[in-house]
Design a protein around this motif. Structure first.
Motif, short mmCIF file in Angstrom:
data_model
loop_
_atom_site.label_atom_id
_atom_site.label_comp_id
_atom_site.label_asym_id
_atom_site.label_seq_id
_atom_site.Cartn_x
_atom_site.Cartn_y
_atom_site.Cartn_z
N ASP A 22 1.05 -1.00 0.07
CA ASP A 22 0.01 0.40 -0.46
C ASP A 22 1.21 1.23 0.25
OD1 ASP A 22 -2.04 1.82 -0.15
OD2 ASP A 22 -2.21 1.73 2.48
N TYR A 23 0.72 2.06 -1.31
CA TYR A 23 1.67 2.85 -1.03
C TYR A 23 1.10 4.31 -1.01
CZ TYR A 23 5.15 0.13 -3.99
OH TYR A 23 5.35 -0.93 -4.36
N ARG A 24 -0.11 4.35 -0.90
CA ARG A 24 -0.43 6.17 -0.45
C ARG A 24 -1.87 6.05 0.77
NH1 ARG A 24 0.87 10.06 -4.63
NH2 ARG A 24 -0.95 10.99 -4.02
N GLY A 25 -2.52 5.05 1.42
CA GLY A 25 -3.93 4.49 1.86
C GLY A 25 -4.96 5.12 1.23
N ASP A 26 -4.97 4.75 0.30
CA ASP A 26 -6.75 5.23 -0.52
C ASP A 26 -7.03 3.61 -1.27
OD1 ASP A 26 -5.06 5.50 -2.71
OD2 ASP A 26 -5.59 6.79 -3.71
N VAL A 27 -6.16 2.58 -0.49
CA VAL A 27 -7.28 1.38 -1.18
C VAL A 27 -6.89 0.19 0.28
CG1 VAL A 27 -6.78 1.64 -3.56
CG2 VAL A 27 -5.30 0.53 -2.43
N SER A 28 -7.57 -0.72 -0.44
CA SER A 28 -7.29 -1.44 0.76
C SER A 28 -7.04 -3.31 -0.02
CB SER A 28 -8.60 -1.71 1.82
OG SER A 28 -9.65 -2.44 0.99
N ALA A 29 -6.86 -4.41 1.06
CA ALA A 29 -7.32 -5.66 -0.21
C ALA A 29 -8.29 -6.00 -0.20
CB ALA A 29 -6.91 -6.75 1.35
#
Length: 459
Positions: A22-29
């Motif tokens: 996770d590079y930007r924190g705006d998506v999840s698994a």
């Protein structure tokens, strides 16, 4: 179009997460599950086999290698082509570290024990560990995470040259060593070459390799014909050498006012290695570059003009009653006598139920390959302007199924190599190596033509 990737996922063939960053924190698994669901839906539509999936505000770019999916997810309007290219570069990097990228190699090289704790995203690591069935002990480090952090920063692609990465992310079995600082190559404009390289003997080997693709129908008409070429280099040079390469390029020769009749060529679909200065080539057609160390493809090109088949193969099939079949084959080389093809291999299809081969050849040897339903005719040396013959007799079963569908005949396939010869007529006019230390370098140039998809249909 300058948006960055939010996360990078590596999935198995069933869509389960093997590792993700996770590079930007705006998506999840959860996004990986949504991606795979959409991918399954797309597989039922033959017109939707593109490498981009969009769903609920998230764009997914992916490639498949072996039994692994590599996928980036982003909520921004980014350059899809650059991210897909980046995924292909990741494949190259992982293959550099553990030979082949597949699910098993990812599992085997996932976690190593080192001196200090260095986990950037504990949550994503735990998710991956659960999927992999690993146990989290005291100090663990996924060196693959180290790679993912070096090749992408906050969603922006960074360093993807495997040779450079291996200088400061080194692995030996399950051990990892990290140097105190990255090499100069990752901090200057020449990211594909390190400083301080030294050889006792400075040499450059340049192979001009052309692959001929031809498809001929049963009436002797050429359906498809093209030539794909590559300039393959192996450089063993000290320091930071500047190389200049000149070809018999029509545009360049005409610009210099030189005669081009019969000497110049027109190349299409030219693609260069990133080391080539494109602005210089566009201005004066000079190929100028600082080469990587070792082997690489400097340039690839294509010729779409129809070429005369280098080998022509004719086959006559005669059935004597229902129990015997006779095949007569003529193979003719259609290039100049001063050239000689080597390792010629002609694959001749035979009926699947044929047995008891009896083969005679005027040159070379032939062997029946029942696993391919073919007769393999091998000729070690085939000079230009020559014709050789083969006669083969096979037995057929006395009882046949009259209701069986007619057997589809495979084409005749030809493999060959012709050294010191190119179909296009491409020539290396000069190859100069300049280095500030002033050492003398030895350039070696070799030409070779090989068969690509070279097929002649019987029906």
């Amino acid at each position: 179009m300058s948006g960055a990737a939010s996360a990078l996922f590596l999935l198995d063939i069933k869509g389960r997460v093997l590792i993700w960053r996770d590079y930007r924190g705006d998506v999840s698994a959860v996004e990986a599950e949504r991606f795979f669901t959409k991918l399954i839906e797309k597989e039922g539509d033959p017109e939707s086999q593109d490498p981009v999936v969009y769903d609920n505000g998230v764009s997914y770019m992916f490639v498949q290698h072996s039994n692994v999916y590599l996928m980036t997810a982003t909520r921004q309007n980014c350059n899809a082509a650059s991210l897909i290219f980046f995924l292909h570069r990741i494949v190259d990097v992982f293959k550099h570290y553990f030979e082949e990228l597949e699910e098993e190699s990812l599992r085997d090289n996932f976690v190593v024990v080192v001196k200090s704790l260095c986990i950037y995203d504990l949550r994503s690591l735990l998710v991956a560990l659960i999927h992999l069935g690993k146990m989290l002990n005291y100090f663990v480090l996924g060196w693959q995470y180290e790679l993912l952090d070096e090749i992408m920063d906050f969603g922006y692609p960074q360093y993807t040259e495997a040779k450079i990465l291996s200088e400061f992310i080194k692995t030996d079995a399950y051990r990892m060593e990290a140097t105190q600082r990255p090499p100069m190559a990752v901090t200057n404009a020449v990211s594909w070459r390190s400083e301080g390289i030294n050889y006792k003997k400075n040499e450059v080997f340049l192979d001009v390799v052309e692959s001929v693709n031809i498809l001929v129908n049963s009436n002797g008409q050429i359906i498809r014909s093209d030539v794909v070429g590559a300039l393959k280099m192996r450089t063993y040079l000290s320091g930071m050498p500047e190389c200049k390469l000149g070809l018999n390029d029509r545009v360049l020769l005409e610009a210099q006012g030189r005669a081009t009749k019969g000497k110049a060529i027109d190349l299409e679909d030219i693609k260069f290695h990133q080391c080539v200065r494109l602005a210089r080539f566009e201005n004066d057609r000079t190929i100028s570059f600082i080469p990587p160390d070792g082997a690489f493809d400097l340039m690839t090109y294509r010729l779409s003009t129809q070429v005369k088949p280098l080998f022509w193969v004719e086959a006559q099939v005669e059935k004597h009653s229902k129990s015997r079949i006779e095949i007569t084959v003529k193979a003719r080389s259609q290039f100049k006598e001063r050239s000689t093809a080597t390792n010629v291999e002609i694959e001749l299809p035979v009926p699947a139920d044929a047995t008891t081969p009896n083969v005679r050849t005027s040159m070379g040897s032939a062997a029946y390959a029942p696993e391919k339903d073919a007769l393999i005719w091998k000729i070690r040396s085939f000079p230009g302007g020559k014709e050789y013959m083969l006669r083969a007799e096979f037995r057929l079963p006395s009882i046949t199924d009259e209701e069986a569908a007619p057997e589809r005949k495979a084409p005749i396939r030809v493999k060959f190599e012709i050294p010191y010869f190119t179909v296009s007529g491409i020539q290396v006019r000069y190859l100069k190596i300049i280095e500030k230390s002033g050492y003398q370098a030895l350039p070696w140039v070799r030409y070779i033509t090989t068969a690509g998809e070279y097929e002649l249909r019987l029906i």
